[in-house]
Motif scaffolding. Structure first.
Motif, short mmCIF file in Angstrom:
data_model
loop_
_atom_site.label_atom_id
_atom_site.label_comp_id
_atom_site.label_asym_id
_atom_site.label_seq_id
_atom_site.Cartn_x
_atom_site.Cartn_y
_atom_site.Cartn_z
N LEU A 155 1.59 -1.52 -0.27
CA LEU A 155 -0.29 -0.16 0.01
C LEU A 155 0.63 1.66 -0.23
CD1 LEU A 155 -2.51 -0.85 2.40
CD2 LEU A 155 -2.86 -0.93 -0.21
N GLY A 156 2.09 0.72 -0.04
CA GLY A 156 3.32 1.97 -0.24
C GLY A 156 3.74 1.86 1.05
N ASN A 157 4.63 3.06 1.58
CA ASN A 157 5.69 3.05 2.30
C ASN A 157 5.14 3.77 3.28
OD1 ASN A 157 7.66 1.11 0.90
ND2 ASN A 157 8.55 2.92 0.12
N ASP A 158 5.66 3.55 4.24
CA ASP A 158 4.60 5.00 6.58
C ASP A 158 6.43 5.73 6.38
OD1 ASP A 158 7.58 3.17 7.13
OD2 ASP A 158 6.23 1.99 8.77
N LEU A 159 6.45 6.53 7.05
CA LEU A 159 7.00 7.65 7.43
C LEU A 159 8.62 7.02 7.41
CD1 LEU A 159 4.87 10.02 9.71
CD2 LEU A 159 5.37 9.76 7.13
N LEU A 160 8.65 5.70 7.97
CA LEU A 160 9.59 5.27 8.20
C LEU A 160 10.75 4.17 6.76
CD1 LEU A 160 9.09 3.60 11.93
CD2 LEU A 160 10.63 5.65 11.34
N GLY A 161 9.67 4.69 5.78
CA GLY A 161 9.73 3.87 4.31
C GLY A 161 10.24 2.02 4.61
N ASN A 162 8.85 1.46 5.49
CA ASN A 162 8.63 0.26 5.49
C ASN A 162 7.49 0.29 5.01
OD1 ASN A 162 10.73 -0.62 7.06
ND2 ASN A 162 9.40 0.65 8.91
N ALA A 163 7.10 -0.42 4.12
CA ALA A 163 6.08 -0.98 3.26
C ALA A 163 4.77 -1.80 4.04
CB ALA A 163 6.70 -2.12 1.78
N MET A 164 4.15 -0.56 3.23
CA MET A 164 2.48 -1.03 4.21
C MET A 164 1.86 -2.12 3.61
SD MET A 164 1.38 2.75 5.50
CE MET A 164 1.21 3.37 3.68
N PHE A 165 1.37 -2.68 4.50
CA PHE A 165 0.48 -4.09 3.60
C PHE A 165 -1.08 -4.10 4.59
CE2 PHE A 165 4.39 -5.39 2.89
CZ PHE A 165 4.77 -5.91 1.69
N THR A 166 -2.21 -4.32 3.88
CA THR A 166 -3.11 -4.36 4.77
C THR A 166 -2.84 -5.87 5.94
OG1 THR A 166 -3.81 -5.87 4.14
CG2 THR A 166 -4.80 -4.05 2.61
N ASN A 167 -4.01 -5.30 7.22
CA ASN A 167 -3.58 -6.59 8.38
C ASN A 167 -2.33 -6.90 9.17
OD1 ASN A 167 -6.05 -6.83 8.54
ND2 ASN A 167 -6.01 -8.57 6.49
N ASN A 179 9.07 13.98 13.21
CA ASN A 179 8.75 15.20 12.55
C ASN A 179 7.18 15.16 12.56
OD1 ASN A 179 11.26 15.22 10.91
ND2 ASN A 179 10.77 13.86 9.34
N GLY A 180 6.45 15.34 13.49
CA GLY A 180 5.08 15.29 14.74
C GLY A 180 4.71 14.04 14.41
N SER A 181 4.78 12.88 14.08
CA SER A 181 3.88 12.02 14.21
C SER A 181 3.70 10.86 14.50
CB SER A 181 3.53 11.75 12.25
OG SER A 181 3.36 12.90 11.54
N VAL A 182 3.72 9.98 14.53
CA VAL A 182 3.52 8.89 15.23
C VAL A 182 3.43 7.81 14.81
CG1 VAL A 182 2.36 7.40 17.63
CG2 VAL A 182 2.46 9.78 17.41
N VAL A 183 5.00 6.52 14.99
CA VAL A 183 5.04 5.73 14.14
C VAL A 183 5.18 4.98 14.53
CG1 VAL A 183 5.54 7.06 11.81
CG2 VAL A 183 7.39 6.70 14.12
N ALA A 184 5.24 3.66 14.74
CA ALA A 184 5.45 2.01 15.32
C ALA A 184 6.47 1.59 14.63
CB ALA A 184 3.93 1.92 15.98
N ASP A 185 6.91 0.09 14.86
CA ASP A 185 7.00 -0.69 14.01
C ASP A 185 6.89 -1.97 14.26
OD1 ASP A 185 9.91 0.31 13.68
OD2 ASP A 185 10.50 -0.03 15.79
N ALA A 186 6.75 -2.53 12.35
CA ALA A 186 5.54 -3.76 12.55
C ALA A 186 6.12 -5.19 13.72
CB ALA A 186 5.63 -4.36 11.06
#
Length: 405
Positions: A155-167, A179-186
């Motif tokens: 589905l694209g990449n998140d702010l950390l540059g990791n690929a995003m997938f459903t579920n 950078n002002g956004s909340v991120v997390a590791d899968a």
């Protein structure tokens, strides 16, 4: 009301016998049955006679007596196919009746004066219902392995540059602001370590049955017993005062109990959302009939009826603190299994909710009636004049007992 209609039958006025049989009227019925649509059913209860009479009866249904349904399954054994094509169906409708004159030896002889008629009936219907398929966690899901749920299209990449997938499942312990956004590791491999699984969730999960069908969704099809029991005792007393005056009193009670008649989906208690269906009803009526002339009959009547519909929880007093380790006000009488909602969708095999529905509401409907009528037979026609008073009321008491989480 006022009505006139051509007479086709004549009802007996012999007070020691049945007055009229029951009949069904549809559309264009007499004015005395106004404020009702579709149809009206008139039922006349039997009266006692000068002799004692009684009956016993039984209407019986069993799946072994039913014809098999061909092509229902593809089992190798022909006999097994026949047996399995008959779902469990059991019905019994039985009862007794007894009537006659009121008679007390050396005290009172009610022949030609006082009559009674009693009926007791019980209806039992039982069957094993096959529920619609629902989604339950697979063995891998129960161990925290959600690899099968992970989508394959990026589905694209998140702010950390990791690929995003459903579920894709992210570790909440790694949340941080970038950078002002909340991120997390899968979680690696979309697998949650067992040490991270919540103990309350594991206890709830242990109550959920394992899949009975392959696949991630609609993989469980359960059965549940559905048994309905209804009891109907009734009594009627007739008193002939003179040849022109008669009083009748009727009392009827109805009670119905069915545990899995509403909300059942095949899950076991206490996690099933099934609720009980309990119905109680009673009717009392007093009538006075007077023969003014051979062609003129007056009727007065008063009555009262009440119907109570209860929807109690099938699990009462569930101690979620002791059973699940859940903290909060979940104990005591009236407590049910907690209602867990909004957890996930079912597209990847997750359950939409887990609940044990508490009592929804008690509905009480009651009606008092009073009626006076005059029946006049003139030639080939019968004319009726009269009026009716109804006092209706309904009371609803909500008693939802469960909590949502």
């Amino acid at each position: 009301f006022f009505s006139s209609r051509r007479r086709h039958t004549r009802c007996s006025r012999d007070w020691s016998s049945d007055v009229c049989s029951s009949d069904l009227q549809t559309s264009n019925y007499a004015a005395e049955f106004g404020q009702a649509g579709s149809a009206i059913m008139n039922i006349t209860m039997k009266s006692g006679t000068n002799a004692f009479h009684g009956t016993m009866y039984e209407y019986f249904v069993h799946e072994k007596l039913n014809a098999g349904q061909p092509f229902l399954n593809q089992l190798n054994s022909k006999q097994a196919t026949v047996d399995n094509s008959r779902a469990k169906t059991r019905r019994n409708d039985y009862g007794v009746t007894f009537g006659g004159p009121a008679w007390i030896p050396k005290v009172y002889d009610g022949r030609n004066k006082t009559f009674f008629f009693f009926n007791w009936e019980q209806y039992r219907a039982g069957q094993n219902v096959i529920a619609d398929p629902i989604s339950v966690p697979t063995a891998n899901y129960r161990n925290g392995d959600f690899t099968e749920a992970l989508g394959r299209t990026s589905l694209g990449n998140d702010l950390l540059g990791n690929a995003m997938f459903t579920n894709k499942i992210y570790d909440p312990s790694t949340r941080r602001t970038v950078n002002g956004s909340v991120v997390a590791d899968a979680f690696p491999g979309n697998i949650i370590p067992k040490t991270r699984l919540d103990p309350v969730a594991l206890k709830v999960q242990s109550l959920i049955p394992s899949p009975t069908i392959g696949g991630l969704t609609n993989n469980y099809q359960g059965t549940y017993p559905q048994e309905r029991v209804t009891q109907v005792p009734s009594i009627k007393v007739d008193q002939v005062v003179t040849g022109k005056h008669k009083f009748s009193f009727l009392a009827n009670r109805t009670s119905t109990k069915c545990d899995f008649c509403a909300g059942a989906e095949g899950l076991p208690l206490p996690i099933s959302a099934a609720i009980g269906t309990y119905i109680r009803a009673h009717t009392e009526r007093l009538n006075w009939d007077t023969t003014i002339t051979p062609t003129l009959l007056a009727h007065w009547g008063i009555g009262f009826t009440q119907n109570w519909l209860g929807r109690p929880a099938l699990v009462d007093g569930y101690d979620a603190t002791a059973q699940l380790g859940l903290k909060g006000p979940f104990t005591g009488r009236g407590a049910t299994f907690p209602n867990f909602t909004g957890m996930t969708g079912t597209t990847a095999g997750g359950m939409a909710n887990i609940s044990s529905t508490g009592a929804l509401a008690d509905d009480v409907f009651q009606q008092g009636t009073a009626i006076v009528s005059l029946t006049w037979a003139k030639g080939n026609h019968t004319y009726k004049f009269g009026g009716e008073l109804r006092n209706q009321g309904e009371d609803r008491k909500s008693t939802r007992l469960n909590s949502s989480h």
